[in-house]
Write an enzyme that holds these catalytic residues in place. Structure first.
Site, mmCIF file in Angstrom:
data_model
loop_
_atom_site.group_PDB
_atom_site.id
_atom_site.type_symbol
_atom_site.label_atom_id
_atom_site.label_comp_id
_atom_site.label_asym_id
_atom_site.label_seq_id
_atom_site.Cartn_x
_atom_site.Cartn_y
_atom_site.Cartn_z
ATOM 1 N N ASP A 151 0.799 -1.224 0.000
ATOM 2 C CA ASP A 151 0.000 0.000 0.000
ATOM 3 C C ASP A 151 0.831 1.274 0.000
ATOM 4 O O ASP A 151 0.449 2.265 -0.613
ATOM 5 C CB ASP A 151 -0.919 0.033 1.236
ATOM 6 C CG ASP A 151 -2.019 -1.004 1.162
ATOM 7 O OD1 ASP A 151 -2.387 -1.395 0.042
ATOM 8 O OD2 ASP A 151 -2.505 -1.417 2.230
ATOM 9 N N TYR A 406 -12.834 -2.035 -2.798
ATOM 10 C CA TYR A 406 -13.354 -0.843 -2.140
ATOM 11 C C TYR A 406 -14.543 -0.294 -2.932
ATOM 12 O O TYR A 406 -14.674 -0.508 -4.131
ATOM 13 C CB TYR A 406 -12.280 0.237 -2.065
ATOM 14 C CG TYR A 406 -11.264 0.071 -0.957
ATOM 15 C CD1 TYR A 406 -11.096 -1.130 -0.287
ATOM 16 C CD2 TYR A 406 -10.451 1.141 -0.575
ATOM 17 C CE1 TYR A 406 -10.160 -1.270 0.720
ATOM 18 C CE2 TYR A 406 -9.510 1.016 0.429
ATOM 19 C CZ TYR A 406 -9.369 -0.188 1.077
ATOM 20 O OH TYR A 406 -8.445 -0.322 2.077
#
Length: 469
Positions: A151, A406
């Site tokens: 990330d 997401y």
């Protein structure tokens, strides 16, 4: 008529014609001069005073050509003054959601230079919608795409394109960021961009293309923000930021920003126990956010932000059909509005919901345990009645055999109401698809509709066997 009379008559007529022509030329000259000078003036609707056009932000430069006999006059029509958005219109009444956009980034990456991304979102200025994502500093068909499952790296940047335009090599890199949020206040874009070391990250606040403010990590544990649009009301933008444990107590603050400058910071208050990755929408005169509890609850936290006095309240969505993943099955899941349900609360995924009177619209993965499939529906009483479970108007966005990720909300102002839209991240690559070394995504976008609609499924659609390794 004798010759002298003829001469006098002809002379008189000629003189009259010459006089008329002379007066016409004077009129044309006066009109030309008047229009020439008026192109530099605008009438202010507020006080009828003449103001120069120059300091006014011009969104569109319209030129009108006026023809008078053989004279061409070019006149600029002064644009109306650009104002801050206030989002005071009511929310649109909808029956469900209709397809709006799909960028097919992964499929296009099989034969073109497309960025490796994750954490996408959508936000609109008053005239156009844009898609954002956090790039990995590489295209997919590039050895640097190996191990992009991580990330946070210093190479990640916030990318911005018109909605529907994949992130190609010409894409603008707005800022350095491994966590971000963006919103338009009616005059310019605000970008909140977090980057740096996990224990000492920096959030930069970029407004109208200029760095205006910054703030450093306050808990030294991965300062992070929404990964979807922030919201601006009358020039004040709000953004929810968290610093601290992802699976325990963390320190969440709500920042109030005006033209890129932090003007106030409020701590989280209310009954929410853990708040991350909020999906926020204008609920005039305030802002409402639906977030992720990564510690205790699979029911989603609600954060209510008062823009005028900077006060904050928080709770949980009442619907017993909960929105996070992982979660219990619908028969055994619960939510009682005020507290986390302590059902598979550890871990989660960014998501969204929004209130509709006493009801709630929401989206979630179809799978109870993994980021697979995606569905939307309305829960009757889901905003006001504890543990309500009456579901209507269910739609499948991505079938359960395909991956999702997401999701988040964005708002679009129409002529008479504010519409709610959402996007779904369609993740491909590692960890699940081990034939390749990269992790990236495409997106699909839907918007609320008051009309009828059909059925379908809109997965990413790339054949992993055709993709670069």
């Amino acid at each position: 008529m004798n010759p002298n009379q003829k001469i006098i008559t002809i002379g008189s007529v000629s003189l009259i014609i010459a006089t008329i022509c002379f007066l016409m030329q004077i009129a044309i000259l006066v009109t030309t001069v008047t229009l020439h000078f008026k192109q530099y003036e605008c009438d202010s609707p507020a006080n009828n005073q003449v103001m120069p056009c120059e300091p006014i932000i011009i969104e569109r430069n319209i030129t009108e050509i006026v023809y008078l006999t053989n004279t061409t006059i070019e006149k600029e029509i002064c644009p109306k003054l650009v104002e801050y958005r206030n989002w005071s219109k009511p929310q649109c009444k909808i029956t469900g959601f209709a397809p709006f956009s799909k960028d097919n980034s992964i499929r296009l990456s099989a034969g073109g230079d497309i960025w490796v991304t994750r954490e996408p979102y959508v936000s609109c200025d008053p005239g156009k919608c844009y898609q954002f994502a956090l790039g990995q500093g590489t295209t997919l068909d590039n050895k640097h795409s190996n191990d992009t499952i991580h990330d946070r790296t210093p190479h990640r940047t916030l990318l911005m394109n018109e909605l529907g335009v994949p992130f190609h090599l010409g894409t603008r890199q707005v800022c350095i960021a491994w966590s971000s949020s963006s919103c338009h206040d009616g005059k310019a874009w605000l970008h909140v961009c977090v980057t740096g070391y996990d224990k000492n990250a920096t959030a930069s606040f970029i407004y109208d293309g200029r760095l205006v403010d910054s703030i450093g990590s306050w808990s030294q544990n991965i300062l992070r923000t929404q990964e979807s649009e922030c919201v601006c009301i009358n020039g004040t933008c709000t953004v929810v930021m968290t610093d601290g444990s992802a699976s325990g107590r963390a320190d969440t603050k709500i920042l109030f920003i005006e033209e890129g400058k932090i003007v106030h910071i409020s701590p989280l208050s209310g009954s929410a126990q853990h708040v991350e990755e909020c999906s926020c929408y204008p609920r005039y005169p305030g802002v409402r956010c639906i977030c992720r509890d990564n510690w205790k609850g699979s029911n989603r936290p609600v954060v209510d932000i008062n823009v005028k006095d900077y006060s904050i309240d928080s709770s949980y969505v009442c619907s017993g059909l909960v929105g996070d993943t992982p979660r219990n099955n619908d028969r055994s899941s619960n939510s009682y509005c005020r507290n986390p349900n302590n059902e598979k609360g550890n871990h989660g995924v960014k998501g969204w919901a929004f209130d509709d009177g006493n009801d709630v619209w929401m989206g979630r993965t179809i799978s109870e345990d993994s980021r697979s499939g995606y569905e939307t529906f309305k829960v009757i009483g889901g905003w006001s009645t504890p543990n309500s479970k009456l579901q209507i108007n269910r739609q499948v966005i991505v079938d359960s055999d395909n991956r999702s990720g997401y999701s988040g909300i964005f708002s679009v102002e129409g002529k008479s109401c504010i519409n709610r839209c959402f996007y779904v991240e369609l993740i491909r690559g590692r960890e699940q698809e081990t034939r390749v070394w990269w992790t990236s995504n495409s997106i699909v976008v839907f918007c609320g509709t008051s009309g009828t609609y059909g059925t379908g499924s809109w997965p990413d659609g790339a054949d992993i066997n055709l993709m670069p390794i």
